[in-house]
Design an enzyme around this catalytic site. Sequence first.
Site, mmCIF file in Angstrom:
data_model
loop_
_atom_site.group_PDB
_atom_site.id
_atom_site.type_symbol
_atom_site.label_atom_id
_atom_site.label_comp_id
_atom_site.label_asym_id
_atom_site.label_seq_id
_atom_site.Cartn_x
_atom_site.Cartn_y
_atom_site.Cartn_z
ATOM 1 N N GLU A 132 -3.169 -4.437 -3.132
ATOM 2 C CA GLU A 132 -3.481 -5.368 -4.300
ATOM 3 C C GLU A 132 -3.441 -4.903 -5.697
ATOM 4 O O GLU A 132 -3.084 -5.376 -6.615
ATOM 5 C CB GLU A 132 -4.980 -6.019 -3.988
ATOM 6 C CG GLU A 132 -5.008 -6.854 -2.617
ATOM 7 C CD GLU A 132 -5.322 -5.873 -1.257
ATOM 8 O OE1 GLU A 132 -4.748 -4.974 -1.354
ATOM 9 O OE2 GLU A 132 -6.052 -6.453 -0.650
ATOM 10 N N CYS A 168 -10.000 -5.067 -0.167
ATOM 11 C CA CYS A 168 -11.250 -3.827 -0.077
ATOM 12 C C CYS A 168 -11.893 -4.297 -1.292
ATOM 13 O O CYS A 168 -11.651 -4.778 -2.213
ATOM 14 C CB CYS A 168 -10.578 -2.356 0.173
ATOM 15 S SG CYS A 168 -10.094 -1.858 -1.207
ATOM 16 N N ASN A 211 0.902 -1.077 0.014
ATOM 17 C CA ASN A 211 0.043 0.058 0.023
ATOM 18 C C ASN A 211 0.968 1.270 -0.061
ATOM 19 O O ASN A 211 1.795 1.252 0.648
ATOM 20 C CB ASN A 211 -0.896 0.007 1.258
ATOM 21 C CG ASN A 211 -0.399 -0.228 2.542
ATOM 22 O OD1 ASN A 211 0.658 -0.640 2.639
ATOM 23 N ND2 ASN A 211 -1.139 0.352 3.496
HETATM 24 N N1 THU Z 1 -5.168 -1.589 2.505
HETATM 25 C C1 THU Z 1 -4.744 -2.516 1.703
HETATM 26 O O1 THU Z 1 -3.475 -2.197 1.062
HETATM 27 N N2 THU Z 1 -5.390 -3.591 1.135
HETATM 28 C C2 THU Z 1 -6.249 -4.003 1.824
HETATM 29 O O2 THU Z 1 -6.789 -5.095 1.482
HETATM 30 C C3 THU Z 1 -7.021 -3.353 2.845
HETATM 31 C C4 THU Z 1 -6.503 -2.028 3.138
HETATM 32 C C5 THU Z 1 -4.523 -0.367 2.777
HETATM 33 C C6 THU Z 1 -5.171 0.643 2.617
HETATM 34 C C7 THU Z 1 -4.669 1.762 3.542
HETATM 35 O O3 THU Z 1 -3.269 2.280 3.212
HETATM 36 C C8 THU Z 1 -4.395 0.872 4.784
HETATM 37 O O4 THU Z 1 -4.648 -0.427 4.155
HETATM 38 C C9 THU Z 1 -5.530 1.109 6.016
HETATM 39 O O5 THU Z 1 -6.578 0.881 5.250
#
Ligand code: THU
Length: 142
Positions: A61, A97, A48
């Site tokens: 993802e 998400c 992320n």
């Molecule tokens: N996030 C992801 O990278 N993937 C997921 O499946 C859920 C959430 C990230 C987004 C944000 O940077 C942090 O996790 C908190 O929501």
Amino acid sequence: MSELTREEKQALIRAAFEARTHAVAPYSHFAVGAALRSADGRVFTGCNIENAALTPTSCAERTALFSAVSQGVTRFTDIAVVGAKMGEVNTLVTSPCGVCRQALYEFCGPSLNVIMAKSEEDFIEASLGELLPYGFGPANIE
Ligand code: THU
């Protein structure tokens, strides 16, 4: 159903953990890594990447997916996802998400195997069709 062996799944989880070390998450402090396996067996990783304006943030993802697609790879069989607060161990699995489910559905459809891991030994799996039933995809607008 994934055709990967347990060892191949564990290698994918390991790649997701490695990618997670590159997470840029100064706002949520929640670091996520993903490893996407292409139909020809290559692995594309992502983390992320948060942004001060918040909405430009990319989940792990989608970072992995867009990295693969930008290298001309568009067919995938499995994705491993790991997430936890920085400096902590996983207590819950991190599942993609809603936006990432939709983005993956575009290229992978319902058969993509999603591996949600706390560790190499402790993970659950579900198909993207289970995570996004009646998904909207390219076939809907043909
Ligand atoms: N996030 C992801 O990278 N993937 C997921 O499946 C859920 C959430 C990230 C987004 C944000 O940077 C942090 O996790 C908190 O929501």
